[in-house]
Design an enzyme around this catalytic site. Sequence first.
Site, PDB file in Angstrom:
ATOM      1  N   GLY A 152       2.116   1.134  -4.725  1.00 26.22           N
ATOM      2  CA  GLY A 152       3.056   0.044  -4.958  1.00 26.22           C
ATOM      3  C   GLY A 152       4.435   0.520  -5.384  1.00 26.22           C
ATOM      4  O   GLY A 152       5.338  -0.303  -5.621  1.00 26.22           O
ATOM      5  N   SER A 179       0.811  -1.216   0.000  1.00 28.59           N
ATOM      6  CA  SER A 179       0.000   0.000   0.000  1.00 28.59           C
ATOM      7  C   SER A 179       0.848   1.272   0.000  1.00 28.59           C
ATOM      8  O   SER A 179       0.303   2.377  -0.013  1.00 28.59           O
ATOM      9  CB  SER A 179      -0.922   0.015   1.223  1.00 28.59           C
ATOM     10  OG  SER A 179      -0.167  -0.008   2.418  1.00 28.59           O
ATOM     11  N   TYR A 180       2.177   1.138   0.032  1.00 25.16           N
ATOM     12  CA  TYR A 180       3.043   2.320   0.061  1.00 25.16           C
ATOM     13  C   TYR A 180       3.119   2.951  -1.326  1.00 25.16           C
ATOM     14  O   TYR A 180       3.529   2.302  -2.299  1.00 25.16           O
ATOM     15  CB  TYR A 180       4.447   1.957   0.538  1.00 25.16           C
ATOM     16  CG  TYR A 180       4.563   1.694   2.025  1.00 25.16           C
ATOM     17  CD1 TYR A 180       3.471   1.840   2.878  1.00 25.16           C
ATOM     18  CD2 TYR A 180       5.775   1.294   2.585  1.00 25.16           C
ATOM     19  CE1 TYR A 180       3.589   1.599   4.230  1.00 25.16           C
ATOM     20  CE2 TYR A 180       5.898   1.057   3.940  1.00 25.16           C
ATOM     21  CZ  TYR A 180       4.800   1.209   4.764  1.00 25.16           C
ATOM     22  OH  TYR A 180       4.923   0.967   6.114  1.00 25.16           O
ATOM     23  N   GLY A 181       2.756   4.214  -1.394  1.00 27.03           N
ATOM     24  CA  GLY A 181       2.680   4.920  -2.655  1.00 27.03           C
ATOM     25  C   GLY A 181       1.273   5.463  -2.817  1.00 27.03           C
ATOM     26  O   GLY A 181       0.293   4.758  -2.548  1.00 27.03           O
ATOM     27  N   LYS A 204       4.457  -5.749   3.714  1.00 29.75           N
ATOM     28  CA  LYS A 204       3.177  -5.895   4.415  1.00 29.75           C
ATOM     29  C   LYS A 204       2.036  -5.897   3.397  1.00 29.75           C
ATOM     30  O   LYS A 204       2.046  -5.104   2.455  1.00 29.75           O
ATOM     31  CB  LYS A 204       3.003  -4.746   5.419  1.00 29.75           C
ATOM     32  CG  LYS A 204       4.102  -4.723   6.484  1.00 29.75           C
ATOM     33  CD  LYS A 204       3.934  -3.579   7.466  1.00 29.75           C
ATOM     34  CE  LYS A 204       4.248  -2.232   6.848  1.00 29.75           C
ATOM     35  NZ  LYS A 204       5.671  -2.075   6.474  1.00 29.75           N
TER      36      LYS A 204
END
Length: 410
Positions: free
Chosen positions: A103, A95-97, A131
Amino acid sequence: MAFSASTPTSYFTPFSASSETSLPSSSFKPIKIPAFWPWQRVKVGPMSVSPMGFGTWAWGNQLLWGYQESMDTELQRAFKLAVDNGINLFDTADSYGTGRLNGQSEKLLGKFIREFQGKKRAQDEIFIATKFAAYPWRLTPKQFVNACKASLDRMQVDQIGIGQLHWSTANYAPLQELALWDGLVAMYEKGLVRAVGVSNYGPKQLVKIYDYLKARGVPLSSAQVQFSLISMGEDQLEIKDICDSLGIRLIAYSPLGLGMLTGKYTPDRLPRGPRSSCLSLQGLSIQTNSSRVGTFAEFTRRNCKKKAQDGAPSNLSLQLFSDILLGQVAINWCISKGTIPIPGIKTVKQAEENLGALGWRLGSEEVLQLEYAARESPRKMIQNIFQTRSVKLNEDRAKKIPEKPCRECD
Protein backbone atom coordinates in the site's frame (compact mmCIF):
# COMPACT_ATOMS: atom_id res chain seq x y z
CA MET A 1 10.27 24.11 -17.43
CA ALA A 2 8.51 25.54 -20.40
CA PHE A 3 6.62 24.61 -23.51
CA SER A 4 5.36 26.84 -26.25
CA ALA A 5 1.75 26.91 -27.37
CA SER A 6 2.51 29.36 -30.15
CA THR A 7 3.94 26.77 -32.51
CA PRO A 8 3.00 23.14 -33.08
CA THR A 9 6.63 22.05 -33.19
CA SER A 10 8.30 22.49 -29.84
CA TYR A 11 10.13 20.16 -27.55
CA PHE A 12 10.56 19.34 -23.90
CA THR A 13 13.20 21.30 -22.03
CA PRO A 14 14.96 19.53 -19.13
CA PHE A 15 13.86 20.69 -15.70
CA SER A 16 15.84 23.50 -14.15
CA ALA A 17 15.10 26.76 -12.38
CA SER A 18 16.32 28.77 -15.33
CA SER A 19 14.54 26.83 -18.09
CA GLU A 20 12.98 28.95 -20.79
CA THR A 21 10.92 28.15 -23.82
CA SER A 22 12.96 26.75 -26.69
CA LEU A 23 11.63 26.93 -30.20
CA PRO A 24 12.93 25.11 -33.25
CA SER A 25 14.71 27.47 -35.62
CA SER A 26 13.04 26.24 -38.77
CA SER A 27 10.68 27.43 -41.47
CA PHE A 28 8.73 24.20 -41.84
CA LYS A 29 5.13 24.38 -42.90
CA PRO A 30 2.62 23.91 -40.05
CA ILE A 31 1.71 20.30 -39.48
CA LYS A 32 -1.80 19.16 -40.27
CA ILE A 33 -2.09 16.82 -37.30
CA PRO A 34 -1.94 18.62 -33.94
CA ALA A 35 0.82 17.74 -31.53
CA PHE A 36 0.07 16.21 -28.15
CA TRP A 37 0.61 18.71 -25.36
CA PRO A 38 0.77 17.99 -21.63
CA TRP A 39 -2.11 20.37 -20.92
CA GLN A 40 -4.23 18.90 -23.70
CA ARG A 41 -7.00 16.73 -22.30
CA VAL A 42 -8.73 13.49 -23.30
CA LYS A 43 -11.92 12.13 -21.82
CA VAL A 44 -12.08 9.18 -19.45
CA GLY A 45 -15.69 8.92 -18.35
CA PRO A 46 -16.59 12.28 -16.76
CA MET A 47 -12.94 13.34 -16.34
CA SER A 48 -10.59 15.30 -18.57
CA VAL A 49 -7.07 13.98 -18.18
CA SER A 50 -3.65 14.48 -19.74
CA PRO A 51 -2.85 12.43 -22.88
CA MET A 52 -0.25 10.55 -20.83
CA GLY A 53 -0.34 9.55 -17.19
CA PHE A 54 2.35 8.17 -14.91
CA GLY A 55 2.42 4.79 -13.20
CA THR A 56 3.61 4.19 -9.64
CA TRP A 57 4.17 0.43 -9.57
CA ALA A 58 7.77 0.97 -8.46
CA TRP A 59 6.83 3.11 -5.45
CA GLY A 60 7.21 0.74 -2.53
CA ASN A 61 8.25 -2.29 -4.58
CA GLN A 62 11.58 -3.51 -3.23
CA LEU A 63 11.58 -6.82 -5.05
CA LEU A 64 11.31 -5.79 -8.70
CA TRP A 65 12.22 -2.11 -8.60
CA GLY A 66 14.64 -1.84 -5.69
CA TYR A 67 12.60 0.73 -3.79
CA GLN A 68 14.08 2.26 -0.64
CA GLU A 69 12.38 4.85 1.55
CA SER A 70 15.36 7.12 0.94
CA MET A 71 14.03 7.49 -2.62
CA ASP A 72 10.88 9.31 -1.48
CA THR A 73 12.36 12.80 -1.94
CA GLU A 74 13.31 12.03 -5.53
CA LEU A 75 9.89 10.48 -6.17
CA GLN A 76 8.21 13.63 -4.87
CA ARG A 77 10.37 15.83 -7.11
CA ALA A 78 9.43 13.68 -10.11
CA PHE A 79 5.75 13.94 -9.15
CA LYS A 80 5.94 17.74 -8.85
CA LEU A 81 7.72 18.01 -12.19
CA ALA A 82 4.95 15.98 -13.83
CA VAL A 83 2.11 18.05 -12.35
CA ASP A 84 3.89 21.32 -13.11
CA ASN A 85 3.96 20.22 -16.73
CA GLY A 86 0.29 19.32 -17.05
CA ILE A 87 0.19 15.64 -16.09
CA ASN A 88 -2.90 15.01 -13.96
CA LEU A 89 -3.44 11.23 -14.12
CA PHE A 90 -1.55 8.89 -11.81
CA ASP A 91 -2.11 5.15 -11.68
CA THR A 92 -1.55 3.05 -8.57
CA ALA A 93 -2.97 -0.05 -6.82
CA ASP A 94 -3.75 -1.25 -3.33
CA SER A 95 -1.31 -4.13 -3.89
CA TYR A 96 1.64 -1.93 -4.90
CA GLY A 97 4.36 -2.22 -2.29
CA THR A 98 6.10 -5.32 -0.98
CA GLY A 99 5.91 -6.87 2.49
CA ARG A 100 5.47 -4.27 5.23
CA LEU A 101 5.33 -1.64 2.49
CA ASN A 102 2.11 -3.00 1.01
CA GLY A 103 0.00 0.00 0.00
CA GLN A 104 3.05 2.30 0.05
CA SER A 105 2.40 3.52 -3.50
CA GLU A 106 -1.04 4.83 -2.54
CA LYS A 107 0.30 6.40 0.65
CA LEU A 108 3.06 8.25 -1.19
CA LEU A 109 0.76 9.43 -3.96
CA GLY A 110 -1.73 10.84 -1.45
CA LYS A 111 1.08 12.53 0.48
CA PHE A 112 2.56 14.11 -2.64
CA ILE A 113 -0.84 15.48 -3.69
CA ARG A 114 -1.45 17.00 -0.24
CA GLU A 115 2.00 18.59 -0.16
CA PHE A 116 1.98 19.86 -3.74
CA GLN A 117 3.02 23.50 -3.65
CA GLY A 118 1.93 24.49 -7.14
CA LYS A 119 -1.29 26.08 -8.26
CA LYS A 120 -4.30 25.01 -6.18
CA ARG A 121 -6.30 24.43 -9.35
CA ALA A 122 -3.71 21.92 -10.58
CA GLN A 123 -3.86 20.10 -7.26
CA ASP A 124 -7.66 19.89 -7.43
CA GLU A 125 -7.54 18.48 -10.96
CA ILE A 126 -5.23 15.55 -10.20
CA PHE A 127 -7.01 12.25 -10.82
CA ILE A 128 -6.00 9.00 -9.17
CA ALA A 129 -6.69 5.70 -10.90
CA THR A 130 -6.21 2.90 -8.41
CA LYS A 131 -6.73 -0.81 -8.79
CA PHE A 132 -8.28 -3.14 -6.23
CA ALA A 133 -6.81 -6.63 -6.12
CA ALA A 134 -9.10 -9.61 -6.63
CA TYR A 135 -7.72 -11.33 -3.54
CA PRO A 136 -9.37 -14.71 -2.77
CA TRP A 137 -10.72 -13.36 0.53
CA ARG A 138 -12.61 -10.57 -1.22
CA LEU A 139 -15.70 -12.64 -1.89
CA THR A 140 -18.55 -10.15 -1.43
CA PRO A 141 -19.41 -6.73 -2.84
CA LYS A 142 -19.10 -5.26 0.66
CA GLN A 143 -15.55 -6.57 1.01
CA PHE A 144 -14.64 -4.96 -2.31
CA VAL A 145 -16.20 -1.67 -1.23
CA ASN A 146 -14.20 -1.89 2.00
CA ALA A 147 -11.05 -2.26 -0.09
CA CYS A 148 -11.95 0.99 -1.83
CA LYS A 149 -12.50 2.72 1.52
CA ALA A 150 -9.12 1.46 2.74
CA SER A 151 -7.48 3.02 -0.33
CA LEU A 152 -9.26 6.31 0.36
CA ASP A 153 -7.91 6.22 3.92
CA ARG A 154 -4.36 5.46 2.79
CA MET A 155 -4.37 8.33 0.29
CA GLN A 156 -6.43 10.63 2.53
CA VAL A 157 -8.63 11.75 -0.34
CA ASP A 158 -12.41 12.07 -0.52
CA GLN A 159 -12.91 10.40 -3.86
CA ILE A 160 -10.95 8.24 -6.30
CA GLY A 161 -10.92 9.18 -9.98
CA ILE A 162 -11.09 5.67 -11.46
CA GLY A 163 -11.71 2.59 -9.31
CA GLN A 164 -10.44 -0.42 -11.24
CA LEU A 165 -10.73 -4.17 -10.80
CA HIS A 166 -7.07 -5.22 -11.00
CA TRP A 167 -7.71 -8.52 -12.76
CA SER A 168 -10.47 -10.90 -13.66
CA THR A 169 -11.02 -14.13 -11.72
CA ALA A 170 -12.88 -15.76 -14.62
CA ASN A 171 -9.97 -18.09 -15.38
CA TYR A 172 -9.82 -19.64 -11.92
CA ALA A 173 -12.73 -18.44 -9.73
CA PRO A 174 -15.66 -17.49 -11.97
CA LEU A 175 -18.15 -17.35 -9.09
CA GLN A 176 -16.11 -14.60 -7.43
CA GLU A 177 -16.26 -12.46 -10.55
CA LEU A 178 -19.88 -11.37 -10.18
CA ALA A 179 -19.35 -10.25 -6.57
CA LEU A 180 -16.42 -8.09 -7.68
CA TRP A 181 -18.53 -6.53 -10.41
CA ASP A 182 -21.25 -5.75 -7.90
CA GLY A 183 -18.57 -4.21 -5.71
CA LEU A 184 -17.64 -1.84 -8.54
CA VAL A 185 -21.30 -0.89 -8.92
CA ALA A 186 -21.64 -0.24 -5.18
CA MET A 187 -18.54 1.97 -4.88
CA TYR A 188 -19.72 3.97 -7.90
CA GLU A 189 -23.25 4.40 -6.51
CA LYS A 190 -21.87 5.46 -3.12
CA GLY A 191 -19.77 8.16 -4.81
CA LEU A 192 -16.48 6.66 -3.63
CA VAL A 193 -15.19 6.72 -7.23
CA ARG A 194 -15.99 9.02 -10.13
CA ALA A 195 -15.64 6.24 -12.68
CA VAL A 196 -14.97 2.51 -12.84
CA GLY A 197 -12.58 0.54 -14.98
CA VAL A 198 -10.93 -2.84 -15.35
CA SER A 199 -7.39 -4.09 -15.82
CA ASN A 200 -6.03 -7.21 -17.54
CA TYR A 201 -9.36 -8.11 -19.14
CA GLY A 202 -9.42 -10.06 -22.37
CA PRO A 203 -11.92 -9.34 -25.16
CA LYS A 204 -14.67 -11.74 -24.02
CA GLN A 205 -14.72 -10.68 -20.39
CA LEU A 206 -14.44 -7.01 -21.35
CA VAL A 207 -17.67 -7.18 -23.34
CA LYS A 208 -19.37 -9.17 -20.56
CA ILE A 209 -18.57 -6.65 -17.82
CA TYR A 210 -19.47 -3.74 -20.11
CA ASP A 211 -22.92 -5.24 -20.69
CA TYR A 212 -23.37 -6.09 -17.00
CA LEU A 213 -22.42 -2.63 -15.75
CA LYS A 214 -24.50 -0.93 -18.43
CA ALA A 215 -27.55 -2.88 -17.29
CA ARG A 216 -26.92 -1.55 -13.78
CA GLY A 217 -26.61 2.03 -15.03
CA VAL A 218 -22.84 2.20 -14.49
CA PRO A 219 -20.62 3.13 -17.46
CA LEU A 220 -17.35 1.26 -17.92
CA SER A 221 -14.93 4.14 -18.47
CA SER A 222 -11.55 2.48 -18.92
CA ALA A 223 -9.74 -0.77 -19.64
CA GLN A 224 -6.10 -1.08 -18.72
CA VAL A 225 -3.97 -3.59 -20.62
CA GLN A 226 -0.36 -4.22 -21.50
CA PHE A 227 0.01 -2.28 -24.74
CA SER A 228 3.23 -1.41 -26.54
CA LEU A 229 5.08 -1.95 -29.78
CA ILE A 230 6.39 -5.27 -28.46
CA SER A 231 3.09 -6.51 -27.02
CA MET A 232 0.93 -5.62 -30.01
CA GLY A 233 -0.72 -9.01 -30.41
CA GLU A 234 -4.18 -10.02 -31.58
CA ASP A 235 -5.56 -9.70 -28.05
CA GLN A 236 -4.44 -6.10 -27.71
CA LEU A 237 -5.73 -5.08 -31.13
CA GLU A 238 -9.09 -6.75 -30.52
CA ILE A 239 -9.39 -5.10 -27.11
CA LYS A 240 -8.54 -1.74 -28.67
CA ASP A 241 -11.25 -2.23 -31.32
CA ILE A 242 -13.80 -3.11 -28.65
CA CYS A 243 -12.85 -0.09 -26.57
CA ASP A 244 -13.21 2.20 -29.57
CA SER A 245 -16.61 0.72 -30.42
CA LEU A 246 -17.99 0.92 -26.89
CA GLY A 247 -16.55 4.27 -25.87
CA ILE A 248 -14.10 2.81 -23.34
CA ARG A 249 -10.75 4.54 -22.93
CA LEU A 250 -7.82 2.14 -23.22
CA ILE A 251 -5.03 2.81 -20.70
CA ALA A 252 -1.71 1.34 -21.84
CA TYR A 253 0.50 0.00 -19.10
CA SER A 254 4.11 -1.06 -19.73
CA PRO A 255 4.29 1.13 -22.87
CA LEU A 256 8.08 0.80 -22.66
CA GLY A 257 8.04 -2.98 -22.31
CA LEU A 258 9.59 -3.00 -18.79
CA GLY A 259 12.36 -0.82 -20.19
CA MET A 260 13.14 -2.83 -23.32
CA LEU A 261 11.93 -0.01 -25.55
CA THR A 262 14.13 2.60 -23.89
CA GLY A 263 17.24 1.26 -25.64
CA LYS A 264 19.03 1.05 -22.29
CA TYR A 265 19.17 -2.73 -22.06
CA THR A 266 20.86 -5.46 -24.08
CA PRO A 267 21.35 -9.18 -23.37
CA ASP A 268 24.71 -8.23 -21.88
CA ARG A 269 23.42 -5.22 -19.95
CA LEU A 270 20.33 -5.98 -17.89
CA PRO A 271 18.84 -4.19 -14.86
CA ARG A 272 19.67 -5.43 -11.40
CA GLY A 273 17.45 -7.76 -9.40
CA PRO A 274 14.62 -10.08 -10.47
CA ARG A 275 13.62 -7.76 -13.31
CA SER A 276 16.73 -8.93 -15.19
CA SER A 277 15.25 -12.45 -15.13
CA CYS A 278 11.96 -11.10 -16.51
CA LEU A 279 13.79 -9.47 -19.39
CA SER A 280 16.12 -12.39 -20.04
CA LEU A 281 13.06 -14.65 -20.23
CA GLN A 282 12.10 -12.67 -23.28
CA GLY A 283 15.09 -14.30 -24.96
CA LEU A 284 15.91 -12.51 -28.18
CA SER A 285 13.17 -9.93 -27.59
CA ILE A 286 15.63 -7.36 -26.29
CA GLN A 287 17.95 -7.96 -29.18
CA THR A 288 15.44 -8.20 -32.01
CA ASN A 289 12.53 -6.03 -30.94
CA SER A 290 14.51 -3.13 -29.56
CA SER A 291 16.98 -3.13 -32.41
CA ARG A 292 14.25 -3.21 -35.05
CA VAL A 293 12.29 -0.38 -33.49
CA GLY A 294 15.50 1.45 -32.67
CA THR A 295 16.60 1.14 -36.27
CA PHE A 296 13.25 2.56 -37.30
CA ALA A 297 13.73 5.52 -34.97
CA GLU A 298 16.96 6.26 -36.80
CA PHE A 299 15.16 5.81 -40.11
CA THR A 300 12.48 8.27 -39.02
CA ARG A 301 15.12 10.85 -38.16
CA ARG A 302 16.67 10.43 -41.59
CA ASN A 303 13.24 10.56 -43.24
CA CYS A 304 12.44 13.77 -41.37
CA LYS A 305 15.70 15.30 -42.53
CA LYS A 306 15.05 14.29 -46.13
CA LYS A 307 11.56 15.83 -46.00
CA ALA A 308 13.05 19.03 -44.70
CA GLN A 309 15.64 19.10 -47.47
CA ASP A 310 12.94 18.44 -50.08
CA GLY A 311 10.77 21.18 -48.60
CA ALA A 312 7.98 18.71 -47.83
CA PRO A 313 5.84 19.16 -44.71
CA SER A 314 6.81 16.92 -41.82
CA ASN A 315 5.07 16.19 -38.55
CA LEU A 316 8.35 16.68 -36.74
CA SER A 317 10.97 19.38 -36.96
CA LEU A 318 14.54 18.25 -37.57
CA GLN A 319 15.74 19.96 -34.41
CA LEU A 320 13.03 18.18 -32.46
CA PHE A 321 13.77 14.73 -33.81
CA SER A 322 17.48 15.01 -33.22
CA ASP A 323 16.70 15.05 -29.49
CA ILE A 324 14.02 12.34 -29.44
CA LEU A 325 14.77 9.16 -27.52
CA LEU A 326 13.63 5.68 -28.48
CA GLY A 327 11.35 5.48 -25.43
CA GLN A 328 9.68 8.75 -26.40
CA VAL A 329 8.89 7.32 -29.83
CA ALA A 330 7.35 4.24 -28.17
CA ILE A 331 5.17 6.36 -25.86
CA ASN A 332 4.12 8.71 -28.65
CA TRP A 333 3.07 5.69 -30.71
CA CYS A 334 0.73 4.61 -27.89
CA ILE A 335 -0.84 8.07 -27.80
CA SER A 336 -1.14 8.07 -31.59
CA LYS A 337 -3.19 4.87 -31.28
CA GLY A 338 -5.73 6.66 -29.07
CA THR A 339 -4.56 5.14 -25.78
CA ILE A 340 -3.36 6.81 -22.58
CA PRO A 341 0.09 5.39 -21.80
CA ILE A 342 1.16 5.30 -18.16
CA PRO A 343 4.95 4.79 -18.11
CA GLY A 344 6.38 4.39 -14.65
CA ILE A 345 8.62 6.98 -13.04
CA LYS A 346 11.14 6.69 -10.22
CA THR A 347 13.39 9.68 -10.89
CA VAL A 348 13.27 13.24 -12.18
CA LYS A 349 15.32 12.10 -15.19
CA GLN A 350 12.74 9.48 -16.09
CA ALA A 351 9.94 12.02 -15.73
CA GLU A 352 11.83 14.44 -18.00
CA GLU A 353 12.41 11.77 -20.62
CA ASN A 354 8.79 10.61 -20.58
CA LEU A 355 7.49 14.18 -20.81
CA GLY A 356 9.60 14.44 -23.96
CA ALA A 357 7.07 12.13 -25.62
CA LEU A 358 4.65 15.10 -25.68
CA GLY A 359 4.73 18.27 -27.74
CA TRP A 360 5.09 16.47 -31.07
CA ARG A 361 3.34 13.72 -32.99
CA LEU A 362 4.28 10.81 -35.22
CA GLY A 363 2.77 10.98 -38.67
CA SER A 364 0.43 8.27 -39.95
CA GLU A 365 3.13 6.91 -42.26
CA GLU A 366 5.61 6.76 -39.40
CA VAL A 367 3.07 4.97 -37.19
CA LEU A 368 2.49 2.34 -39.88
CA GLN A 369 6.19 1.74 -40.38
CA LEU A 370 6.73 1.37 -36.65
CA GLU A 371 4.00 -1.25 -36.55
CA TYR A 372 5.51 -3.05 -39.52
CA ALA A 373 8.84 -3.23 -37.71
CA ALA A 374 7.07 -4.55 -34.61
CA ARG A 375 5.13 -7.21 -36.54
CA GLU A 376 8.29 -8.42 -38.26
CA SER A 377 9.96 -9.06 -34.92
CA PRO A 378 10.04 -12.81 -34.19
CA ARG A 379 9.50 -12.39 -30.44
CA LYS A 380 6.85 -10.57 -28.45
CA MET A 381 6.73 -9.51 -24.84
CA ILE A 382 5.26 -12.15 -22.53
CA GLN A 383 1.68 -11.23 -21.66
CA ASN A 384 0.50 -10.75 -18.10
CA ILE A 385 -0.62 -14.11 -16.72
CA PHE A 386 -3.64 -12.44 -15.10
CA GLN A 387 -5.12 -11.33 -18.42
CA THR A 388 -8.15 -13.42 -19.34
CA ARG A 389 -7.84 -15.67 -22.35
CA SER A 390 -8.71 -14.23 -25.73
CA VAL A 391 -11.91 -15.62 -27.14
CA LYS A 392 -13.10 -14.08 -30.38
CA LEU A 393 -16.54 -12.54 -30.21
CA ASN A 394 -19.17 -14.44 -32.13
CA GLU A 395 -20.55 -12.68 -35.16
CA ASP A 396 -23.97 -11.98 -33.62
CA ARG A 397 -22.48 -10.29 -30.54
CA ALA A 398 -19.96 -8.40 -32.63
CA LYS A 399 -22.76 -6.95 -34.74
CA LYS A 400 -24.37 -5.53 -31.59
CA ILE A 401 -21.32 -3.40 -30.82
CA PRO A 402 -22.26 0.09 -31.98
CA GLU A 403 -19.96 1.70 -34.47
CA LYS A 404 -18.73 4.79 -32.72
CA PRO A 405 -15.53 6.65 -33.52
CA CYS A 406 -12.73 6.76 -30.96
CA ARG A 407 -12.99 9.83 -28.78
CA GLU A 408 -10.34 12.32 -29.72
CA CYS A 409 -8.63 14.94 -27.64
CA ASP A 410 -10.80 17.84 -26.56
